[in-house]
Design a protein around this motif. Structure first.
Motif, PDB file in Angstrom:
ATOM      1  N   GLY A 416       0.790  -1.227   0.000  1.00 18.80           N
ATOM      2  CA  GLY A 416       0.000   0.000   0.000  1.00 18.80           C
ATOM      3  C   GLY A 416       0.822   1.275   0.000  1.00 18.80           C
ATOM      4  N   TYR A 417       2.142   1.147   0.083  1.00 17.54           N
ATOM      5  CA  TYR A 417       3.023   2.313   0.207  1.00 17.54           C
ATOM      6  C   TYR A 417       2.862   3.297  -0.951  1.00 17.54           C
ATOM      7  CZ  TYR A 417       7.458   4.887  -0.208  1.00 17.54           C
ATOM      8  OH  TYR A 417       8.411   5.849  -0.383  1.00 17.54           O
ATOM      9  N   GLY A 418       2.826   2.804  -2.178  1.00 13.16           N
ATOM     10  CA  GLY A 418       2.716   3.685  -3.336  1.00 13.16           C
ATOM     11  C   GLY A 418       1.450   4.504  -3.311  1.00 13.16           C
ATOM     12  N   LEU A 419       0.335   3.901  -2.918  1.00 14.16           N
ATOM     13  CA  LEU A 419      -0.941   4.618  -2.847  1.00 14.16           C
ATOM     14  C   LEU A 419      -0.883   5.720  -1.791  1.00 14.16           C
ATOM     15  CD1 LEU A 419      -3.878   4.932  -3.672  1.00 14.16           C
ATOM     16  CD2 LEU A 419      -4.474   3.134  -2.041  1.00 14.16           C
ATOM     17  N   LEU A 420      -0.345   5.392  -0.601  1.00 18.60           N
ATOM     18  CA  LEU A 420      -0.226   6.396   0.455  1.00 18.60           C
ATOM     19  C   LEU A 420       0.672   7.546   0.008  1.00 18.60           C
ATOM     20  CD1 LEU A 420      -0.813   7.222   3.400  1.00 18.60           C
ATOM     21  CD2 LEU A 420       1.202   5.903   4.077  1.00 18.60           C
ATOM     22  N   LEU A 421       1.741   7.228  -0.691  1.00 14.71           N
ATOM     23  CA  LEU A 421       2.669   8.243  -1.177  1.00 14.71           C
ATOM     24  C   LEU A 421       1.995   9.176  -2.179  1.00 14.71           C
ATOM     25  CD1 LEU A 421       5.629   9.182  -1.056  1.00 14.71           C
ATOM     26  CD2 LEU A 421       6.127   7.566  -2.905  1.00 14.71           C
ATOM     27  N   LEU A 422       1.160   8.637  -3.053  1.00 11.63           N
ATOM     28  CA  LEU A 422       0.456   9.463  -4.033  1.00 11.63           C
ATOM     29  C   LEU A 422      -0.523  10.420  -3.366  1.00 11.63           C
ATOM     30  CD1 LEU A 422      -0.255   6.814  -6.809  1.00 11.63           C
ATOM     31  CD2 LEU A 422       1.109   8.882  -7.078  1.00 11.63           C
ATOM     32  N   VAL A 423      -1.196   9.957  -2.322  1.00 10.80           N
ATOM     33  CA  VAL A 423      -2.177  10.791  -1.628  1.00 10.80           C
ATOM     34  C   VAL A 423      -1.497  11.875  -0.794  1.00 10.80           C
ATOM     35  CG1 VAL A 423      -4.009  10.794   0.115  1.00 10.80           C
ATOM     36  CG2 VAL A 423      -3.918   8.956  -1.582  1.00 10.80           C
ATOM     37  N   ALA A 424      -0.453  11.495  -0.064  1.00 13.38           N
ATOM     38  CA  ALA A 424       0.155  12.393   0.923  1.00 13.38           C
ATOM     39  C   ALA A 424       1.404  13.109   0.438  1.00 13.38           C
ATOM     40  CB  ALA A 424       0.497  11.595   2.180  1.00 13.38           C
ATOM     41  N   GLY A 425       2.108  12.533  -0.551  1.00 15.48           N
ATOM     42  CA  GLY A 425       3.408  13.051  -0.968  1.00 15.48           C
ATOM     43  C   GLY A 425       3.425  14.505  -1.400  1.00 15.48           C
ATOM     44  N   PRO A 426       2.511  14.944  -2.285  1.00 16.89           N
ATOM     45  CA  PRO A 426       2.552  16.354  -2.722  1.00 16.89           C
ATOM     46  C   PRO A 426       2.459  17.339  -1.563  1.00 16.89           C
ATOM     47  CG  PRO A 426       1.145  15.069  -4.175  1.00 16.89           C
ATOM     48  CD  PRO A 426       1.498  14.173  -3.032  1.00 16.89           C
ATOM     49  N   ALA A 427       1.544  17.100  -0.613  1.00 16.12           N
ATOM     50  CA  ALA A 427       1.402  18.000   0.534  1.00 16.12           C
ATOM     51  C   ALA A 427       2.646  17.959   1.422  1.00 16.12           C
ATOM     52  CB  ALA A 427       0.161  17.621   1.346  1.00 16.12           C
ATOM     53  N   MET A 428       3.235  16.773   1.576  1.00 22.74           N
ATOM     54  CA  MET A 428       4.443  16.651   2.401  1.00 22.74           C
ATOM     55  C   MET A 428       5.603  17.424   1.779  1.00 22.74           C
ATOM     56  SD  MET A 428       6.452  13.201   3.679  1.00 22.74           S
ATOM     57  CE  MET A 428       7.185  12.859   2.067  1.00 22.74           C
ATOM     58  N   PHE A 429       5.793  17.295   0.467  1.00 24.53           N
ATOM     59  CA  PHE A 429       6.885  18.023  -0.186  1.00 24.53           C
ATOM     60  C   PHE A 429       6.618  19.530  -0.221  1.00 24.53           C
ATOM     61  CE2 PHE A 429       8.049  13.836  -2.139  1.00 24.53           C
ATOM     62  CZ  PHE A 429       9.346  13.812  -1.652  1.00 24.53           C
ATOM     63  N   ASP A 430       5.348  19.916  -0.340  1.00 26.69           N
ATOM     64  CA  ASP A 430       5.022  21.350  -0.247  1.00 26.69           C
ATOM     65  C   ASP A 430       5.444  21.906   1.106  1.00 26.69           C
ATOM     66  OD1 ASP A 430       3.964  21.554  -2.779  1.00 26.69           O
ATOM     67  OD2 ASP A 430       1.875  21.329  -2.138  1.00 26.69           O
ATOM     68  N   ARG A 431       5.165  21.141   2.162  1.00 26.59           N
ATOM     69  CA  ARG A 431       5.520  21.582   3.513  1.00 26.59           C
ATOM     70  C   ARG A 431       7.040  21.651   3.689  1.00 26.59           C
ATOM     71  NH1 ARG A 431       4.694  24.960   7.388  1.00 26.59           N
ATOM     72  NH2 ARG A 431       5.100  24.142   9.493  1.00 26.59           N
ATOM     73  N   ILE A 432       7.745  20.666   3.164  1.00 31.21           N
ATOM     74  CA  ILE A 432       9.218  20.672   3.243  1.00 31.21           C
ATOM     75  C   ILE A 432       9.784  21.887   2.524  1.00 31.21           C
ATOM     76  CG2 ILE A 432      11.309  19.462   2.502  1.00 31.21           C
ATOM     77  CD1 ILE A 432       9.772  16.823   2.948  1.00 31.21           C
ATOM     78  N   ASN A 433       9.242  22.186   1.339  1.00 31.88           N
ATOM     79  CA  ASN A 433       9.706  23.346   0.572  1.00 31.88           C
ATOM     80  C   ASN A 433       9.447  24.652   1.317  1.00 31.88           C
ATOM     81  OD1 ASN A 433      10.589  21.699  -1.465  1.00 31.88           O
ATOM     82  ND2 ASN A 433       8.902  22.133  -2.859  1.00 31.88           N
ATOM     83  N   SER A 434       8.278  24.734   1.965  1.00 31.55           N
ATOM     84  CA  SER A 434       7.956  25.963   2.701  1.00 31.55           C
ATOM     85  C   SER A 434       8.880  26.151   3.901  1.00 31.55           C
ATOM     86  CB  SER A 434       6.495  25.930   3.154  1.00 31.55           C
ATOM     87  OG  SER A 434       6.296  24.942   4.157  1.00 31.55           O
ATOM     88  N   LEU A 435       9.328  25.059   4.499  1.00 30.68           N
ATOM     89  CA  LEU A 435      10.256  25.151   5.626  1.00 30.68           C
ATOM     90  C   LEU A 435      11.664  25.511   5.176  1.00 30.68           C
ATOM     91  CD1 LEU A 435       9.118  22.029   7.711  1.00 30.68           C
ATOM     92  CD2 LEU A 435       8.746  24.445   8.300  1.00 30.68           C
ATOM     93  N   LEU A 436      12.054  25.022   3.991  1.00 33.61           N
ATOM     94  CA  LEU A 436      13.400  25.257   3.491  1.00 33.61           C
ATOM     95  C   LEU A 436      13.543  26.604   2.798  1.00 33.61           C
ATOM     96  CD1 LEU A 436      14.309  21.766   1.992  1.00 33.61           C
ATOM     97  CD2 LEU A 436      15.104  22.743   4.144  1.00 33.61           C
ATOM     98  N   ARG A 437      12.450  27.141   2.262  1.00 34.30           N
ATOM     99  CA  ARG A 437      12.527  28.354   1.435  1.00 34.30           C
ATOM    100  C   ARG A 437      13.151  29.547   2.165  1.00 34.30           C
ATOM    101  NH1 ARG A 437       7.485  28.421  -0.159  1.00 34.30           N
ATOM    102  NH2 ARG A 437       7.883  26.871  -1.759  1.00 34.30           N
ATOM    103  N   PRO A 438      12.748  29.858   3.410  1.00 35.62           N
ATOM    104  CA  PRO A 438      13.391  31.003   4.099  1.00 35.62           C
ATOM    105  C   PRO A 438      14.895  30.835   4.257  1.00 35.62           C
ATOM    106  CG  PRO A 438      11.400  30.326   5.226  1.00 35.62           C
ATOM    107  CD  PRO A 438      11.699  29.262   4.212  1.00 35.62           C
ATOM    108  N   ARG A 439      15.349  29.611   4.441  1.00 34.51           N
ATOM    109  CA  ARG A 439      16.792  29.367   4.620  1.00 34.51           C
ATOM    110  C   ARG A 439      17.555  29.493   3.314  1.00 34.51           C
ATOM    111  NH1 ARG A 439      16.892  24.082   8.694  1.00 34.51           N
ATOM    112  NH2 ARG A 439      15.504  24.973  10.287  1.00 34.51           N
ATOM    113  N   LEU A 440      16.845  29.239   2.188  1.00 40.42           N
ATOM    114  CA  LEU A 440      17.508  29.304   0.895  1.00 40.42           C
ATOM    115  C   LEU A 440      17.652  30.746   0.382  1.00 40.42           C
ATOM    116  CD1 LEU A 440      15.772  26.269  -0.864  1.00 40.42           C
ATOM    117  CD2 LEU A 440      18.091  26.350   0.096  1.00 40.42           C
ATOM    118  N   LYS A 441      16.860  31.660   0.965  1.00 36.28           N
ATOM    119  CA  LYS A 441      16.923  33.050   0.502  1.00 36.28           C
ATOM    120  C   LYS A 441      18.181  33.746   1.015  1.00 36.28           C
ATOM    121  CE  LYS A 441      11.948  33.696  -0.063  1.00 36.28           C
ATOM    122  NZ  LYS A 441      10.758  34.422   0.376  1.00 36.28           N
TER     123      LYS A 441
END
Length: 441
Positions: A416-441
């Motif tokens: 079931g891992y692939g299905l869970l990744l498809l549902v949750a992955g985009p939101a998880m990576f969006d959150r990671i990007n939002s946390l990293l963005r201030p540090r990258l500026k």
């Protein structure tokens, strides 16, 4: 003049394409000559790369193309090491047991009897060995083909679900997770279980919008193969059939609710489940499905968990307090928590346990972001997310009934891992990007 120039360009392109193909094939042809016993395995290895190119999404995306090729190459390196250098992680007891059993069965003649679970997988390998000769490398390449096909279905599911962000990252996390990396490159059933499960989801989503005999056939065949591959999945078959048909025929956005569709969904589900009972009673069954058919699920779950309690040092030791249905209901939440998240911090005893704990943390975050994605969705998307999450949860609940240690649980989570990744992955990576963005500026 322009016409002749165009013809010359076309001929030049064809010659270049032919040379490229020949340069690609040449190393594999040499390897087939160098390892004649493994020739078909090397053919499957070459075919795996061509299979990637059959996927339109991979051809049209540079990110998906390179992630697909790199991850597949890493899988093949593990296969090569395991076949010619030494045993890799996960390629010992079960994988070699399947290989030896298939090798023996390939040399035995007798009447055919379709089996369920490990017996079916051994039959698949035995017929391959009978035709092309017994070869550990060839057996491993069949798993690699299963992985390639499942990754293609995973990519197509991204399109069908509407995942447009982080596609390369999601594909990398799907194929390069260490358990996927090691267990889908050796002679184990996991890659084919993943493929069958993702195909069920893919065709169910398609049937929601357009009914066709071809897609219905793929759906039922995928359920049938998944059920044959594992004893527990034979018991899961009626559950996923019911959930899928309730989704396929449920009310759509902007559509008036009609009793007719609900009746059709129930009737088709009942017919499909009736066929399942007939197949189960006719001898194509497992101990798990027989327990479901006879209503003795509690006794079976208790006996199975007790029997496998000593299979691994990584046992988390949660069992039913009594043999009643009430006892199972009372104990089940704790069983599910340990199945999903063990080893917990106080259970970590070695480096392997540390990795297992990290994977459990990833699963926890994916579940969190899956819930957030479902809560933020609306309309038809919310209905789709509900179907996907219910199917995933039902699968994990069933696995938890018969799993007693986190070593086995890590293998079961892969389906079931692939299905869970498809549902949750985009939101998880969006959150990671939002946390990293201030540090990258």
């Amino acid at each position: 003049m322009y016409y002749n120039s165009g013809l010359l360009e076309i001929r030049k392109y064809r010659v270049q394409s032919l040379i490229t193909i020949l340069l690609f094939i040449a190393p594999f042809a040499m390897l087939m000559l160098a390892f004649p016993a493994d020739a078909f395995g090397w053919f499957l290895l070459a075919a795996s790369y061509f299979l990637l190119l059959t996927c339109k999404e991979i051809r049209n995306s540079t990110a998906l193309f390179w992630v697909s090729v790199i991850v597949l190459t890493l899988h093949h390196i593990i296969s090569f090491m395991n076949a010619y250098i030494g045993t890799t992680l996960g390629a010992d007891t079960d994988a070699m047991g399947f290989h030896v059993a298939a090798q023996i069965q390939s040399s035995v003649t007798g009447s055919f009897e379709l089996k369920v679970g490990s017996g079916f997988y051994i039959q698949m390998l035995a017929y391959l060995y009978k035709v092309f000769g017994p070869s550990q490398f060839t057996g491993q390449m069949t798993s690699a083909i299963g992985y390639v096909l499942s990754s293609i279905v995973f990519i197509k599911l991204m399109t069908r679900i509407g995942v447009k962000r982080h596609q390369g990252k999601l594909l990398f996390l799907f194929g390069a997770l260490p358990t996927v990396f090691f267990l889908t490159t050796v002679i184990l059933r996991e890659s084919w279980e993943i493929l069958s499960f993702l195909l069920i989801i893919y065709t169910a989503l398609g049937l929601r919008h357009k009914k066709s005999l071809r897609q219905f056939s793929v759906l039922f065949m995928s359920v049938f193969v998944l059920a044959l591959l594992h004893n527990g999945m034979m018991a899961f078959a009626p559950v996923i059939i019911l959930l899928s048909f309730l989704w396929i025929y449920s009310k759509k956005e902007g559509e008036n609710s009609t009793a007719g569709k609900k009746i059709i969904a129930v009737l088709i589900s009942c017919m499909a489940i009736g066929v399942w009972f007939y197949i189960n009673n006719s001898g194509i069954s497992s101990t798990a499905s027989s327990a479901v058919a006879s209503g003795s699920v509690v006794d079976y779950a208790n006996a199975y968990r007790d029997g496998s309690a000593h299979d691994s040092r990584a046992s988390y030791g949660i069992s039913n307090s009594d043999s009643s249905l009430f006892g199972l209901i009372k104990t089940f939440p704790l069983m599910l928590v340990y199945y999903m998240f063990a080893p917990l911090p106080w259970q970590i005893g070695n480096v392997a346990d540390i990795y297992a704990a990290l994977e459990s943390m990833l699963r926890f975050f994916l579940l969190y972001f899956a819930y957030k994605t479902w809560k933020k969705s609306a309309g038809e998307e919310k209905r789709m997310m509900k179907y996907l999450l219910l199917t995933f949860i039902a699968l994990e609940c069933l696995w938890s009934l018969g799993t007693i240690n986190w070593g086995t649980a890590m293998r079961h989570h892969l389906v079931g891992y692939g299905l869970l990744l498809l549902v949750a992955g985009p939101a998880m990576f969006d959150r990671i990007n939002s946390l990293l963005r201030p540090r990258l500026k």
